[in-house]
Design a protein around this motif. Structure first.
Motif, PDB file in Angstrom:
ATOM      1  N   GLU A  10      19.691 -54.365  -4.831  1.00 29.80           N
ATOM      2  CA  GLU A  10      20.502 -53.156  -4.631  1.00 29.80           C
ATOM      3  C   GLU A  10      20.161 -52.573  -3.261  1.00 29.80           C
ATOM      4  O   GLU A  10      19.056 -52.053  -3.063  1.00 29.80           O
ATOM      5  N   SER A  11      21.090 -52.673  -2.342  1.00 27.73           N
ATOM      6  CA  SER A  11      20.798 -52.244  -0.970  1.00 27.73           C
ATOM      7  C   SER A  11      20.484 -50.760  -0.886  1.00 27.73           C
ATOM      8  O   SER A  11      19.740 -50.328   0.009  1.00 27.73           O
ATOM      9  N   GLU A  12      21.024 -49.970  -1.815  1.00 27.84           N
ATOM     10  CA  GLU A  12      20.770 -48.528  -1.780  1.00 27.84           C
ATOM     11  C   GLU A  12      19.286 -48.232  -1.903  1.00 27.84           C
ATOM     12  O   GLU A  12      18.778 -47.278  -1.305  1.00 27.84           O
ATOM     13  N   ARG A  13      18.556 -49.063  -2.682  1.00 29.73           N
ATOM     14  CA  ARG A  13      17.109 -48.845  -2.840  1.00 29.73           C
ATOM     15  C   ARG A  13      16.401 -49.151  -1.520  1.00 29.73           C
ATOM     16  O   ARG A  13      15.467 -48.453  -1.114  1.00 29.73           O
ATOM     17  N   GLN A  14      16.843 -50.227  -0.844  1.00 26.46           N
ATOM     18  CA  GLN A  14      16.260 -50.586   0.448  1.00 26.46           C
ATOM     19  C   GLN A  14      16.555 -49.492   1.485  1.00 26.46           C
ATOM     20  O   GLN A  14      15.693 -49.132   2.288  1.00 26.46           O
ATOM     21  N   VAL A  15      17.762 -48.964   1.443  1.00 28.93           N
ATOM     22  CA  VAL A  15      18.142 -47.908   2.374  1.00 28.93           C
ATOM     23  C   VAL A  15      17.268 -46.676   2.171  1.00 28.93           C
ATOM     24  O   VAL A  15      16.785 -46.059   3.138  1.00 28.93           O
ATOM     25  N   ALA A  16      17.042 -46.311   0.909  1.00 29.54           N
ATOM     26  CA  ALA A  16      16.221 -45.136   0.613  1.00 29.54           C
ATOM     27  C   ALA A  16      14.790 -45.329   1.099  1.00 29.54           C
ATOM     28  O   ALA A  16      14.174 -44.413   1.665  1.00 29.54           O
ATOM     29  N   VAL A  33      12.808 -53.188   6.539  1.00 26.64           N
ATOM     30  CA  VAL A  33      13.452 -52.903   5.259  1.00 26.64           C
ATOM     31  C   VAL A  33      14.946 -52.662   5.452  1.00 26.64           C
ATOM     32  O   VAL A  33      15.779 -53.158   4.689  1.00 26.64           O
ATOM     33  N   SER A  34      15.288 -51.924   6.492  1.00 23.41           N
ATOM     34  CA  SER A  34      16.693 -51.617   6.758  1.00 23.41           C
ATOM     35  C   SER A  34      17.481 -52.881   7.078  1.00 23.41           C
ATOM     36  O   SER A  34      18.620 -53.055   6.628  1.00 23.41           O
ATOM     37  N   ARG A  35      16.865 -53.773   7.835  1.00 25.39           N
ATOM     38  CA  ARG A  35      17.524 -55.043   8.161  1.00 25.39           C
ATOM     39  C   ARG A  35      17.779 -55.851   6.885  1.00 25.39           C
ATOM     40  O   ARG A  35      18.818 -56.514   6.750  1.00 25.39           O
ATOM     41  N   HIS A  36      16.832 -55.763   5.961  1.00 24.85           N
ATOM     42  CA  HIS A  36      16.996 -56.462   4.684  1.00 24.85           C
ATOM     43  C   HIS A  36      18.143 -55.846   3.886  1.00 24.85           C
ATOM     44  O   HIS A  36      18.917 -56.557   3.230  1.00 24.85           O
ATOM     45  N   ALA A  37      18.272 -54.525   3.946  1.00 27.25           N
ATOM     46  CA  ALA A  37      19.356 -53.845   3.248  1.00 27.25           C
ATOM     47  C   ALA A  37      20.717 -54.310   3.763  1.00 27.25           C
ATOM     48  O   ALA A  37      21.651 -54.542   2.983  1.00 27.25           O
ATOM     49  N   VAL A  38      20.825 -54.486   5.079  1.00 29.60           N
ATOM     50  CA  VAL A  38      22.076 -54.968   5.662  1.00 29.60           C
ATOM     51  C   VAL A  38      22.345 -56.411   5.232  1.00 29.60           C
ATOM     52  O   VAL A  38      23.492 -56.793   4.943  1.00 29.60           O
ATOM     53  N   ALA A  39      21.287 -57.220   5.172  1.00 32.60           N
ATOM     54  CA  ALA A  39      21.456 -58.618   4.765  1.00 32.60           C
ATOM     55  C   ALA A  39      21.921 -58.726   3.323  1.00 32.60           C
ATOM     56  O   ALA A  39      22.729 -59.596   2.978  1.00 32.60           O
ATOM     57  N   GLN A  50      22.847 -46.590   8.737  1.00 29.72           N
ATOM     58  CA  GLN A  50      21.429 -46.204   8.815  1.00 29.72           C
ATOM     59  C   GLN A  50      20.646 -47.155   9.702  1.00 29.72           C
ATOM     60  O   GLN A  50      19.792 -46.732  10.475  1.00 29.72           O
ATOM     61  N   HIS A  51      20.929 -48.451   9.591  1.00 35.00           N
ATOM     62  CA  HIS A  51      20.197 -49.397  10.436  1.00 35.00           C
ATOM     63  C   HIS A  51      20.462 -49.112  11.911  1.00 35.00           C
ATOM     64  O   HIS A  51      19.528 -49.160  12.742  1.00 35.00           O
ATOM     65  N   ALA A  52      21.697 -48.797  12.240  1.00 38.22           N
ATOM     66  CA  ALA A  52      22.026 -48.466  13.629  1.00 38.22           C
ATOM     67  C   ALA A  52      21.290 -47.208  14.076  1.00 38.22           C
ATOM     68  O   ALA A  52      20.743 -47.154  15.187  1.00 38.22           O
ATOM     69  N   LEU A  53      21.251 -46.190  13.213  1.00 39.90           N
ATOM     70  CA  LEU A  53      20.557 -44.942  13.565  1.00 39.90           C
ATOM     71  C   LEU A  53      19.063 -45.166  13.755  1.00 39.90           C
ATOM     72  O   LEU A  53      18.439 -44.569  14.648  1.00 39.90           O
ATOM     73  N   LEU A  54      18.473 -46.029  12.927  1.00 40.36           N
ATOM     74  CA  LEU A  54      17.041 -46.329  13.075  1.00 40.36           C
ATOM     75  C   LEU A  54      16.774 -47.079  14.372  1.00 40.36           C
ATOM     76  O   LEU A  54      15.769 -46.829  15.057  1.00 40.36           O
ATOM     77  N   LEU A  55      17.648 -48.007  14.723  1.00 45.76           N
ATOM     78  CA  LEU A  55      17.507 -48.706  15.999  1.00 45.76           C
ATOM     79  C   LEU A  55      17.592 -47.723  17.166  1.00 45.76           C
ATOM     80  O   LEU A  55      16.835 -47.832  18.143  1.00 45.76           O
ATOM     81  N   GLU A  56      18.486 -46.769  17.057  1.00 43.08           N
ATOM     82  CA  GLU A  56      18.608 -45.754  18.103  1.00 43.08           C
ATOM     83  C   GLU A  56      17.325 -44.939  18.220  1.00 43.08           C
ATOM     84  O   GLU A  56      16.826 -44.697  19.322  1.00 43.08           O
ATOM     85  N   ARG A  57      16.764 -44.539  17.065  1.00 43.85           N
ATOM     86  CA  ARG A  57      15.512 -43.776  17.084  1.00 43.85           C
ATOM     87  C   ARG A  57      14.367 -44.592  17.659  1.00 43.85           C
ATOM     88  O   ARG A  57      13.424 -44.039  18.231  1.00 43.85           O
ATOM     89  N   PHE A  67      26.250 -52.766  14.718  1.00 41.95           N
ATOM     90  CA  PHE A  67      26.231 -52.009  13.466  1.00 41.95           C
ATOM     91  C   PHE A  67      27.054 -50.728  13.581  1.00 41.95           C
ATOM     92  O   PHE A  67      27.832 -50.398  12.678  1.00 41.95           O
ATOM     93  N   PHE A  68      26.897 -50.007  14.695  1.00 45.60           N
ATOM     94  CA  PHE A  68      27.765 -48.849  14.920  1.00 45.60           C
ATOM     95  C   PHE A  68      29.224 -49.293  15.025  1.00 45.60           C
ATOM     96  O   PHE A  68      30.138 -48.584  14.593  1.00 45.60           O
ATOM     97  N   GLY A  69      29.452 -50.474  15.603  1.00 46.37           N
ATOM     98  CA  GLY A  69      30.813 -50.995  15.716  1.00 46.37           C
ATOM     99  C   GLY A  69      31.436 -51.252  14.365  1.00 46.37           C
ATOM    100  O   GLY A  69      32.625 -50.973  14.142  1.00 46.37           O
ATOM    101  N   ALA A  70      30.635 -51.791  13.428  1.00 50.11           N
ATOM    102  CA  ALA A  70      31.143 -52.049  12.079  1.00 50.11           C
ATOM    103  C   ALA A  70      31.515 -50.749  11.381  1.00 50.11           C
ATOM    104  O   ALA A  70      32.532 -50.664  10.675  1.00 50.11           O
ATOM    105  N   VAL A  71      30.690 -49.717  11.583  1.00 49.45           N
ATOM    106  CA  VAL A  71      30.972 -48.408  10.970  1.00 49.45           C
ATOM    107  C   VAL A  71      32.242 -47.808  11.569  1.00 49.45           C
ATOM    108  O   VAL A  71      33.106 -47.287  10.845  1.00 49.45           O
TER     109      VAL A  71
END
Length: 494
Positions: A10-16, A33-39, A50-57, A67-71
């Motif tokens: 469940e990707s939502e758990r990985q995202v959290a 973990v975020s990369r795994h959630a996307v996979a 979220q993965h894009a935002l974490l990369l930005e941070r 990732f931002f492009g997909a969104v």
């Protein structure tokens, strides 16, 4: 972690979990973990965003682009999604697409200062200066206390030639007590470019020192800073910017060698060239390659060559050009006809490269003149639609030897201009509108036939775009002027 263990698919758990880790400073694991959630859920907008935002941070904004492009693709009418995608495209260097996406976001949410800022920066990088100034002025109105936006707006004002307004804005930002040290350094460095552009060199050199606070690679050496005092122990001189800057500031090494023995650290590609310069100071100049394991060579202090005019109080900025040993750079036997060298593009990683570089096809009028032979002074001559002699492999000394055999050089603003200038070769610089301070009015003079000549390099003609703009159009008039000058040389049989 228990939730992830119990529901691993469940990707939502990985995202959290990734969000929690990021909040608590564990960014490296958060990204894993975020990369795994996307996979797990490659079509999840939540996971992608979220993965894009974490990369930005994590200061990896270019990596966030896909990732931002997909969104943004999933949410085409969401201003924030488009703004994030545009910012990532800009960081990646895709300025045209960044402007397009950013403008779509600004149309949806015109009061977003950050979006207007990014649209302005994209226009600035592309050469659309009036549009850049308009967008950055709007961003400034929306966020009047944002020092970063104010400095960007000042840059646009300066590039458009509004130096008085730009200077006032940079000084205002620098004097703001609440800004960060980085923001203050940016404003001071930009102030330096205005002062140097106007020929106010003493204060300009002092402000130019702010560049040291903008560097991200760490200090070049741990040696204490040399302040220009006379001493018998060696001083280490180095450069922290590009090859063109290094060649330009070599003119001050001679003065430094009148005060102390010099260990001159040189980029590898320039090492053999600089080793053939005749330095005329009181003390010795030892040339060593950057990366040399014993790079201090007994030096007790250090200084960037870009800092020399400031710390030594140089009052004659255009004085002394390095000269080279003969016959190492003596020209070969003259071939029949006019031989010109051309350089049409610079380092693509430079933010303003699209403004200074030219598509090779634009040079066709001068490169196809009857009675001339054209030598490429950069690689990729095989891409030319007309005949170019390829640049042989080798370092800058080999290029210098080649330039010595030519009648003249035509180049955009790259290290080739500085090299040809040092060699005293007749050179035509194709200069962008709002270009480098070295080619501004205060650093040039008008010759007897109305030609604009550099004070830094007396044999260099400066041909500047007459108005700002993007693409090929602003280059046609400078190329026409150079073509006319070359026609005269051909007729004279030079």
């Amino acid at each position: 972690r228990n939730a992830v263990r119990l529901r691993p698919l469940e990707s939502e758990r990985q995202v959290a979990l990734a969000a929690f880790l990021a909040r608590h400073g564990q960014m490296a694991e958060a990204l894993v973990v975020s990369r795994h959630a996307v996979a797990i859920a490659p079509h999840s907008i939540l996971a992608q965003n979220q993965h894009a935002l974490l990369l930005e941070r994590a200061d990896k904004l270019p990596e966030a682009t896909q990732f931002f492009g997909a969104v943004a693709q999933a949410l085409p009418d969401n201003a924030a999604a488009l703004a994030n995608y545009g910012a990532a495209l800009y960081a990646k260097g895709d300025f045209a697409e960044a402007r397009s996406i950013g403008q779509r976001s600004a149309d949806l949410q015109p009061e977003a200062a950050e979006t207007q800022n990014n649209v302005g920066l994209s226009n600035l990088a592309l050469g659309a200066l009036p549009e850049a100034m308009q967008a950055l002025e709007q961003a400034r109105k929306l966020a009047p206390h944002d020092a970063r936006i104010a400095t960007n707006y000042g840059t646009a004002l300066s590039d458009m030639g509004y130096y008085t307004q730009a200077e006032a804005l940079f000084r205002q930002v620098e004097a703001t007590p609440s800004i960060t040290a980085l923001e203050r350094a940016r404003a001071r460095f930009n102030l330096a470019t205005v002062l140097l552009t106007e020929g106010r060199f003493k204060e300009g050199w002092a402000c130019f020192e702010a560049r040291k606070n903008l560097q991200t690679g760490g200090a070049f050496t741990t040696l204490p800073a040399w302040q220009g005092q006379a001493q018998t122990q060696p001083v280490l001189l180095y450069a922290e910017q590009g090859l063109g800057d290094y060649l330009h500031f070599l003119r001050y090494v001679n003065a430094a060698a009148c005060r102390a023995p010099v260990v001159l650290v040189v980029p590898q590609v320039l090492c053999s060239l600089v080793a053939h310069i005749v330095f005329e100071g009181t003390y010795t100049v030892q040339v060593v390659a950057r990366g040399d394991a014993g790079h201090t060579h007994g030096a007790v202090s250090a200084c960037s060559v870009l800092s020399l005019p400031h710390i030594m109080g140089m009052s004659a900025p255009f004085a002394w050009l390095p000269r080279f040993k003969q016959p190492l750079l003596a020209p070969e036997k003259k071939q029949q006809g006019l031989r010109i060298g051309v350089c049409w593009s610079g380092n693509p990683t430079y933010r303003f490269d699209k403004r200074r570089s030219i598509e090779l096809t634009v040079l066709e009028p001068l490169c196809t003149l009857p009675g001339i032979t054209v030598q490429a002074l950069q690689p990729e001559a095989h891409k030319s639609p007309f005949t170019l002699t390829p640049l042989p492999q080798g370092d800058m000394l080999q290029t210098a030897r080649l330039i010595a055999t030519l009648d003249c050089v035509v180049s955009v603003d790259t290290a080739v201009v500085h090299l040809a200038g040092l060699l005293g070769k007749p050179t035509w610089l194709l200069n962008r509108f709002g270009g480098d301070w070295r080619w501004a009015k205060a650093s040039t003079k008008v010759g007897g036939q109305g030609q604009v000549m550099s004070l830094w390099y007396p044999h260099t003609h400066v041909i500047t775009q007459q108005k700002p703009g993007e693409g090929n159009a602003p280059w046609h008039e400078p190329v026409r002027q150079v073509t006319a000058a070359l026609c005269k040389l051909v007729k004279k049989g030079v």
